[in-house]
Each structure stands twice: as C-alpha cells, then as structure tokens.
Design a protein around this motif. Structure first.
Motif, short mmCIF file in Angstrom:
data_model
loop_
_atom_site.label_atom_id
_atom_site.label_comp_id
_atom_site.label_asym_id
_atom_site.label_seq_id
_atom_site.Cartn_x
_atom_site.Cartn_y
_atom_site.Cartn_z
N MET B 1 54.65 -30.09 -40.34
CA MET B 1 55.86 -30.25 -39.52
C MET B 1 56.28 -31.73 -39.52
N PRO B 2 57.56 -32.03 -39.83
CA PRO B 2 57.98 -33.44 -39.89
C PRO B 2 57.93 -34.14 -38.53
N ILE B 3 57.81 -35.47 -38.59
CA ILE B 3 57.63 -36.23 -37.34
C ILE B 3 58.81 -36.03 -36.38
N LEU B 4 60.03 -35.99 -36.94
CA LEU B 4 61.19 -35.84 -36.06
C LEU B 4 61.14 -34.52 -35.30
N THR B 5 60.71 -33.47 -35.96
CA THR B 5 60.57 -32.17 -35.30
C THR B 5 59.51 -32.24 -34.20
N ARG B 6 58.40 -32.90 -34.50
CA ARG B 6 57.34 -33.02 -33.50
C ARG B 6 57.83 -33.77 -32.27
N VAL B 7 58.56 -34.86 -32.52
CA VAL B 7 59.08 -35.66 -31.40
C VAL B 7 60.03 -34.81 -30.55
N TYR B 8 60.95 -34.09 -31.20
CA TYR B 8 61.90 -33.25 -30.46
C TYR B 8 61.15 -32.18 -29.65
N ILE B 9 60.20 -31.51 -30.28
CA ILE B 9 59.55 -30.38 -29.60
C ILE B 9 58.67 -30.87 -28.45
N LYS B 10 57.94 -31.97 -28.68
CA LYS B 10 57.10 -32.47 -27.58
C LYS B 10 57.95 -32.98 -26.42
N THR B 11 59.06 -33.64 -26.75
CA THR B 11 59.97 -34.09 -25.67
C THR B 11 60.52 -32.88 -24.92
N SER B 12 60.86 -31.83 -25.67
CA SER B 12 61.43 -30.64 -25.01
C SER B 12 60.41 -30.01 -24.06
N LEU B 13 59.14 -30.07 -24.43
CA LEU B 13 58.11 -29.51 -23.55
C LEU B 13 58.00 -30.29 -22.24
N ILE B 14 58.17 -31.62 -22.35
CA ILE B 14 58.14 -32.44 -21.12
C ILE B 14 59.31 -32.04 -20.21
N TYR B 15 60.48 -31.83 -20.82
CA TYR B 15 61.64 -31.41 -20.02
C TYR B 15 61.42 -30.03 -19.40
N LEU B 16 60.74 -29.16 -20.12
CA LEU B 16 60.48 -27.83 -19.57
C LEU B 16 59.68 -27.95 -18.27
N VAL B 17 58.62 -28.76 -18.32
CA VAL B 17 57.80 -28.95 -17.12
C VAL B 17 58.65 -29.59 -16.01
N ALA B 18 59.43 -30.62 -16.39
CA ALA B 18 60.27 -31.30 -15.39
C ALA B 18 61.28 -30.32 -14.78
N ILE B 54 65.86 -26.26 -24.04
CA ILE B 54 66.35 -25.32 -25.06
C ILE B 54 67.04 -26.06 -26.22
N THR B 55 68.03 -26.90 -25.91
CA THR B 55 68.80 -27.53 -26.99
C THR B 55 67.92 -28.43 -27.84
N GLN B 56 67.05 -29.17 -27.18
CA GLN B 56 66.20 -30.11 -27.92
C GLN B 56 65.19 -29.36 -28.81
N LEU B 57 64.71 -28.24 -28.31
CA LEU B 57 63.82 -27.39 -29.12
C LEU B 57 64.58 -26.86 -30.34
N ILE B 58 65.82 -26.43 -30.09
CA ILE B 58 66.65 -25.92 -31.19
C ILE B 58 66.87 -27.01 -32.24
N VAL B 59 67.18 -28.22 -31.79
CA VAL B 59 67.48 -29.30 -32.75
C VAL B 59 66.24 -29.60 -33.60
N GLY B 60 65.08 -29.66 -32.95
CA GLY B 60 63.84 -29.90 -33.69
C GLY B 60 63.59 -28.83 -34.75
N MET B 61 63.85 -27.58 -34.38
CA MET B 61 63.64 -26.47 -35.32
C MET B 61 64.69 -26.49 -36.44
N LEU B 62 65.94 -26.84 -36.09
CA LEU B 62 66.99 -26.89 -37.12
C LEU B 62 66.64 -27.93 -38.17
N TYR B 63 66.19 -29.10 -37.72
CA TYR B 63 65.84 -30.18 -38.66
C TYR B 63 64.77 -29.71 -39.64
N TRP B 64 63.86 -28.92 -39.12
CA TRP B 64 62.73 -28.43 -39.92
C TRP B 64 63.15 -27.30 -40.86
#
Lengths: 133, 139
Positions: B1-18, B54-64
């Motif tokens: 998984m590319p770094i940009l996707t990892r950054v997007y998905i991990k950030t999205s998980l933080i927002y989910l908790v928040a 949701i959007t940030q998860l989508i962007v990470g997946m689209l990039y990948w």
C-alpha cells in the motif's frame, strides 16, 4: 475500468464539485454573511454530497471490483437503469427542496433513488459470492 | 500500500474516533445540561464523520485503486494528492475550532476562520478532482 464505472465515478466527481461549492458558500455565510437565501442550499448540499458523490462513487467502484459472473460483469442494463434513476432522483430531490416545489416531486425523487438501489442490486447480488463459486 | 494511502487511511481512523467521541458528547445533551459551545457541535460531528472519516478514506482508496495514469507516473500528480490532504485537514480542523468558538464568543477572528475553512475545503475538493479525474479511464 468498465465504461459504466467511469460514468458513475466522473458523475460523482461532478456532484462533488457542485456539492462542495454549495457547502463552502454555506460555511462562509455562517462566518461572514453573504445572503440569507443561501441557507436554502443546505438540503441540496446534503443531497449532492451523500447521494450524488458518496453513493454514486460506491456504485461505480462496486460495479468495477465485485467478482465477475463467469467472465463478464453480467447484464449491464439494470445498472444503466440504476444510473439514470439515481441521477433523475438526485435532481428531483435537490430542486424540489431548494425551490419549494410541491412535495410530490420530493417523493418522486426519493422513489427514483429507491428504484435505482433495487436495479443496482439486480447486478450486484449474484456477483457477491464466495471465491471460486 | 503506498505511503499516501496509508497516511489518508490512518488520518481517517483518527477522525472516526474523534467523530464518535463528539457524537457521544452530543448524546449527553439529553441527560446533562451542556455548555453552549458543546451544544453547537452537531455540524462539527457530522463533518468529522463525513469529511474526516468517509471522504478521506475514499481519497486514500482512490489513490491506490484507480487505473494507472502512465508508466512514468502511475498514480498521477502526487503534489495534487498531497495538496488535497493538507487543504482538507487544515480546513476541517479550522472548522472544528472556529465553529464552537464562534457560537460561544462571536468575533471577527472566528468568523474569518469559518470563511477560511470554507475556502480551504473547497480548494481540497478541486485539487482532488484535478488529481483523480485523469485516472478515471475506460478500458
């Protein structure tokens, strides 16, 4: 990527452009008031972002990546029907809410969206299967 | 998984908790008298969930996942994807701060903060479309 997925995803991006423009206007207006009528864009913003962007993108990606039915993606006709019903529904819902049309148009829009989900499921259901099935 | 996707998905998980934490605070409003700044968190909750998660998860997946742009640049123009990340997160965090603050003590700084947040998130949407559109290619 199949043609149908490209149509769904590009259309979703067009709604994203429109939806975030309305959202930006609403948020800007909350901080620095532009016009009281801008609040009428709120239901349109929600419709474009949730259904126009998110749901439509999911349809496009799902049609692309779900397991194939033997060697093809199955009958595309119900998915094209889902595309047109979804987009017709979005415009009916958005315009009826923002322009204060008779509620019958809002109901018609929602019915079109429900029908689009059913049409999409006709293709997606049999493609949701175990590996090798 | 590319770094940009990892950054997007991990950030999205933080927002989910928040988002779920803010949702929990809002649920308390039915049993506890919350201060005005917390009661005004409803749009923040919704946007943490829909934009941050949701959007940030989508962007990470689209990039990948989207088809390759070219042999030389398989994932297209990376600066645009990174710009989307910075604009989206700066805009969203600014909203998270400015919206309740403006409800509590309306002032020019918070009002301009909301306007700037709107502009940043709007630009994030445009850079996303510019980055992703050329990769939506038919066979």
């Amino acid at each position: 990527m199949p043609r149908l997925s490209a149509w769904f995803i590009r259309t979703a991006m067009a709604y994203l452009a429109l939806g975030i423009t309305f959202g930006a206007l609403l948020l800007w207006n909350k901080g620095l008031p532009l016009h009281p009528g801008i609040w009428r864009l709120l239901p349109v913003h929600i419709e474009l972002m949730l259904v126009g962007w998110t749901l439509q993108l999911i349809y496009g990606i799902a049609f692309w990546i779900l397991p194939r039915w033997r060697s093809s993606r199955g009958n595309e006709t119900p998915v094209w029907v889902a595309f047109w019903l979804l987009n017709g529904g979005i415009w009916l819902v958005a315009l009826s809410q923002s322009l204060g049309w008779d509620p019958i148009w809002l109901a018609a829009g929602r019915l079109a969206e429900i029908a689009s989900a059913a049409a999409f499921a006709i293709n997606a259901w049999p493609r949701t299967k175990a590996l090798g099935a | 998984m590319p770094i940009l996707t990892r950054v997007y998905i991990k950030t999205s998980l933080i927002y989910l908790v928040a988002a779920l934490l803010v949702g929990g605070v809002l649920a308390l409003a039915s049993v506890v008298d919350l201060p005005p700044a917390l009661r005004s968190l409803s749009p923040v909750y919704f946007h943490l969930f829909m934009v941050g998660w949701i959007t940030q998860l989508i962007v990470g997946m689209l990039y990948w996942m989207l088809p390759k742009y070219s042999k030389e640049k398989p994932r297209g123009h990376d600066p645009l994807w990174w710009a989307t990340y910075v604009l989206l997160n700066t805009g969203l965090l600014l909203r998270v701060a400015a919206e309740p603050a403006n409800a509590l003590m309306a002032g020019a700084a918070w009002q301009w903060g909301l306007a700037l947040s709107a502009l940043l998130q709007w630009l994030a949407g445009l850079t996303l479309i510019a980055a992703a559109w050329p990769r939506v290619k038919m066979r």
